[in-house]
Write a protein that holds these residues in place. Structure first.
Motif, mmCIF file in Angstrom:
data_model
loop_
_atom_site.group_PDB
_atom_site.id
_atom_site.type_symbol
_atom_site.label_atom_id
_atom_site.label_comp_id
_atom_site.label_asym_id
_atom_site.label_seq_id
_atom_site.Cartn_x
_atom_site.Cartn_y
_atom_site.Cartn_z
ATOM 1 N N GLN A 82 0.864 -1.176 0.000
ATOM 2 C CA GLN A 82 0.000 0.000 0.000
ATOM 3 C C GLN A 82 0.897 1.221 0.000
ATOM 4 O O GLN A 82 1.464 1.604 1.028
ATOM 5 C CB GLN A 82 -0.920 -0.003 1.225
ATOM 6 N N LEU A 83 1.032 1.854 -1.165
ATOM 7 C CA LEU A 83 1.988 2.940 -1.311
ATOM 8 C C LEU A 83 1.412 4.301 -0.944
ATOM 9 O O LEU A 83 2.164 5.241 -0.701
ATOM 10 C CB LEU A 83 2.535 2.988 -2.736
ATOM 11 N N ASP A 84 0.104 4.398 -0.930
ATOM 12 C CA ASP A 84 -0.505 5.695 -0.640
ATOM 13 C C ASP A 84 -1.872 5.453 -0.025
ATOM 14 O O ASP A 84 -2.712 4.804 -0.639
ATOM 15 C CB ASP A 84 -0.620 6.519 -1.930
ATOM 16 N N LYS A 85 -2.059 5.971 1.169
ATOM 17 C CA LYS A 85 -3.380 5.901 1.793
ATOM 18 C C LYS A 85 -3.820 7.290 2.225
ATOM 19 O O LYS A 85 -4.634 7.437 3.134
ATOM 20 C CB LYS A 85 -3.393 4.920 2.954
ATOM 21 N N SER A 86 -3.309 8.276 1.541
ATOM 22 C CA SER A 86 -3.560 9.664 1.925
ATOM 23 C C SER A 86 -5.017 10.086 1.767
ATOM 24 O O SER A 86 -5.448 11.044 2.399
ATOM 25 C CB SER A 86 -2.669 10.602 1.110
ATOM 26 N N GLY A 87 -5.774 9.382 0.940
ATOM 27 C CA GLY A 87 -7.158 9.764 0.723
ATOM 28 C C GLY A 87 -8.150 9.132 1.684
ATOM 29 O O GLY A 87 -9.333 9.495 1.679
ATOM 30 N N LEU A 88 -7.711 8.210 2.502
ATOM 31 C CA LEU A 88 -8.623 7.581 3.458
ATOM 32 C C LEU A 88 -9.108 8.644 4.437
ATOM 33 O O LEU A 88 -8.301 9.328 5.075
ATOM 34 C CB LEU A 88 -7.925 6.444 4.197
ATOM 35 N N PRO A 89 -10.421 8.792 4.587
ATOM 36 C CA PRO A 89 -10.950 9.926 5.347
ATOM 37 C C PRO A 89 -10.729 9.852 6.859
ATOM 38 O O PRO A 89 -10.734 10.892 7.520
ATOM 39 C CB PRO A 89 -12.444 9.937 5.015
ATOM 40 N N SER A 90 -10.571 8.666 7.398
ATOM 41 C CA SER A 90 -10.326 8.543 8.833
ATOM 42 C C SER A 90 -9.672 7.207 9.118
ATOM 43 O O SER A 90 -9.545 6.358 8.231
ATOM 44 C CB SER A 90 -11.651 8.659 9.606
ATOM 45 N N ASP A 91 -9.272 7.020 10.372
ATOM 46 C CA ASP A 91 -8.642 5.758 10.735
ATOM 47 C C ASP A 91 -9.667 4.632 10.855
ATOM 48 O O ASP A 91 -9.297 3.493 11.172
ATOM 49 C CB ASP A 91 -7.829 5.888 12.022
ATOM 50 N N ARG A 92 -10.928 4.921 10.580
ATOM 51 C CA ARG A 92 -11.915 3.841 10.525
ATOM 52 C C ARG A 92 -11.828 3.081 9.198
ATOM 53 O O ARG A 92 -12.397 2.010 9.061
ATOM 54 C CB ARG A 92 -13.326 4.415 10.688
ATOM 55 N N PHE A 93 -11.131 3.661 8.252
ATOM 56 C CA PHE A 93 -10.997 3.056 6.917
ATOM 57 C C PHE A 93 -9.660 2.329 6.838
ATOM 58 O O PHE A 93 -8.609 2.882 7.173
ATOM 59 C CB PHE A 93 -11.055 4.127 5.832
ATOM 60 N N PHE A 94 -9.726 1.106 6.331
ATOM 61 C CA PHE A 94 -8.532 0.279 6.234
ATOM 62 C C PHE A 94 -8.617 -0.551 4.963
ATOM 63 O O PHE A 94 -9.668 -1.097 4.642
ATOM 64 C CB PHE A 94 -8.461 -0.630 7.472
ATOM 65 N N ALA A 95 -7.531 -0.644 4.224
ATOM 66 C CA ALA A 95 -7.527 -1.441 3.004
ATOM 67 C C ALA A 95 -6.334 -2.366 3.006
ATOM 68 O O ALA A 95 -5.285 -2.055 3.567
ATOM 69 C CB ALA A 95 -7.483 -0.542 1.766
ATOM 70 N N GLU A 96 -6.513 -3.510 2.367
ATOM 71 C CA GLU A 96 -5.422 -4.473 2.273
ATOM 72 C C GLU A 96 -5.493 -5.217 0.952
ATOM 73 O O GLU A 96 -6.549 -5.321 0.334
ATOM 74 C CB GLU A 96 -5.475 -5.456 3.449
ATOM 75 N N ARG A 97 -4.335 -5.754 0.584
ATOM 76 C CA ARG A 97 -4.213 -6.550 -0.652
ATOM 77 C C ARG A 97 -3.094 -7.562 -0.404
ATOM 78 O O ARG A 97 -2.027 -7.478 -0.987
ATOM 79 C CB ARG A 97 -3.879 -5.641 -1.842
ATOM 80 N N PRO A 98 -3.336 -8.492 0.476
ATOM 81 C CA PRO A 98 -2.257 -9.318 1.046
ATOM 82 C C PRO A 98 -1.471 -10.152 0.048
ATOM 83 O O PRO A 98 -0.280 -10.387 0.257
ATOM 84 C CB PRO A 98 -2.987 -10.205 2.058
ATOM 85 N N GLU A 99 -2.083 -10.594 -1.024
ATOM 86 C CA GLU A 99 -1.377 -11.441 -1.982
ATOM 87 C C GLU A 99 -1.187 -10.752 -3.323
ATOM 88 O O GLU A 99 -0.843 -11.391 -4.316
ATOM 89 C CB GLU A 99 -2.115 -12.771 -2.144
ATOM 90 N N GLY A 100 -1.453 -9.478 -3.341
ATOM 91 C CA GLY A 100 -1.210 -8.726 -4.561
ATOM 92 C C GLY A 100 -2.275 -8.887 -5.631
ATOM 93 O O GLY A 100 -2.059 -8.471 -6.768
ATOM 94 N N SER A 101 -3.417 -9.467 -5.255
ATOM 95 C CA SER A 101 -4.499 -9.555 -6.247
ATOM 96 C C SER A 101 -5.772 -8.970 -5.645
ATOM 97 O O SER A 101 -5.970 -7.764 -5.728
ATOM 98 C CB SER A 101 -4.694 -10.991 -6.718
ATOM 99 N N VAL A 102 -6.584 -9.786 -4.985
ATOM 100 C CA VAL A 102 -7.833 -9.320 -4.382
ATOM 101 C C VAL A 102 -7.536 -8.283 -3.291
ATOM 102 O O VAL A 102 -6.557 -8.400 -2.544
ATOM 103 C CB VAL A 102 -8.606 -10.509 -3.784
ATOM 104 N N SER A 103 -8.407 -7.286 -3.221
ATOM 105 C CA SER A 103 -8.263 -6.256 -2.191
ATOM 106 C C SER A 103 -9.569 -6.131 -1.419
ATOM 107 O O SER A 103 -10.652 -6.362 -1.962
ATOM 108 C CB SER A 103 -7.908 -4.918 -2.828
ATOM 109 N N THR A 104 -9.441 -5.761 -0.161
ATOM 110 C CA THR A 104 -10.606 -5.516 0.680
ATOM 111 C C THR A 104 -10.495 -4.140 1.308
ATOM 112 O O THR A 104 -9.438 -3.767 1.826
ATOM 113 C CB THR A 104 -10.706 -6.578 1.804
ATOM 114 N N LEU A 105 -11.574 -3.399 1.226
ATOM 115 C CA LEU A 105 -11.686 -2.111 1.912
ATOM 116 C C LEU A 105 -12.624 -2.328 3.095
ATOM 117 O O LEU A 105 -13.753 -2.760 2.917
ATOM 118 C CB LEU A 105 -12.246 -1.037 0.974
ATOM 119 N N LYS A 106 -12.123 -2.045 4.282
ATOM 120 C CA LYS A 106 -12.918 -2.247 5.484
ATOM 121 C C LYS A 106 -13.221 -0.904 6.121
ATOM 122 O O LYS A 106 -12.348 -0.043 6.218
ATOM 123 C CB LYS A 106 -12.166 -3.142 6.471
ATOM 124 N N ILE A 107 -14.446 -0.742 6.525
ATOM 125 C CA ILE A 107 -14.851 0.470 7.232
ATOM 126 C C ILE A 107 -15.400 0.043 8.579
ATOM 127 O O ILE A 107 -16.360 -0.731 8.656
ATOM 128 C CB ILE A 107 -15.918 1.264 6.453
#
Lengths: 117, 112
Positions: A54-79
């Motif tokens: 994750q090279l840039d997370k500057s646009g996430l509006p708060s620390d309630r937002f979290f994103a991951e892409r553990p194997e470099g394919s599928v990604s999940t955005l969690k709120i």
């Protein structure tokens, strides 16, 4: 599949609930982006992955937002602890190459429409 | 950070009329420019893009756009619209990084 897919397409959450939004990018695409599109607005950048990093997370509006892409394919955005202002369409996009001025086209998924009651 | 402004929020046209949608951006350096279209119920699709070279670019479905660097503009045009062009159109800019900055969008309604 041939394109970017996202699930669920629609999500209704009660205020305070946690949600997880999934993105399946086009196979082989290195770059993955999340955008948030509020009603009547254009998409706004949230975060960027290059493979699993994750090279840039500057646009996430708060620390309630979290994103991951553990194997470099599928990604999940969690709120976490959703709020009414989180109601929006969340778009995922993928691109073949790394970011930069030689950036290739970003291919967008259909989005997940999140409604927080 | 760059910003993108689209001049029209909603445009209503009759079939065969000409269409021009304005887009201006604020960034002094090198940019990549895009127009995306979102048809009702569908996802964002690329209409055309400008990276370098000829400032007049042609895209799909008869659309074209002209990059005028001195005016920081990238206006979209189509000489004769069809009912199927009813959609929302977004201008986007990529300036020296990977992020796309989008305008607020223009809803185009074509009446048969």
């Amino acid at each position: 599949g041939a394109g970017v897919s996202q699930s669920p397409r629609y999500k209704v959450a009660k205020r305070g609930q946690d949600v997880a939004l999934r993105c399946d990018p086009i196979s082989g695409h290195v770059s993955l982006f999340w955008y948030q599109q509020a009603l009547g607005q254009g998409p706004e950048f949230l975060t960027y992955f290059q493979n699993e990093a994750q090279l840039d997370k500057s646009g996430l509006p708060s620390d309630r937002f979290f994103a991951e892409r553990p194997e470099g394919s599928v990604s999940t955005l969690k709120i976490q602890r959703t709020q009414q202002e989180d109601s929006a369409v969340y778009l995922c996009a993928s691109s073949l190459t790394r970011g930069g001025l030689t950036l290739n086209e970003q291919f967008f998924g259909p989005g997940t429409r999140l409604t927080v009651l | 950070a760059q910003s993108v402004s689209q001049h029209n929020h909603h445009v209503i046209l009759s079939e065969a009329a000409s269409l021009e949608l304005g887009c201006n951006y604020s960034y002094g350096g090198t940019v990549n420019l895009f127009w995306y279209v979102q048809y009702p119920g569908q996802h964002l699709q690329l209409l055309l893009k400008y990276f370098s070279g000829d400032p007049l670019v042609k895209g799909i479905k008869g659309f074209e756009a002209e990059f005028i660097k001195s005016k920081f503009s990238f206006n979209l045009r189509k000489p004769s619209v069809q009912w199927s062009d009813t959609a929302e159109y977004f201008c986007a800019v990529n300036a020296e990084d990977y992020k796309l900055s989008f305008g607020a969008g223009t809803t185009v309604t074509v009446r048969a």
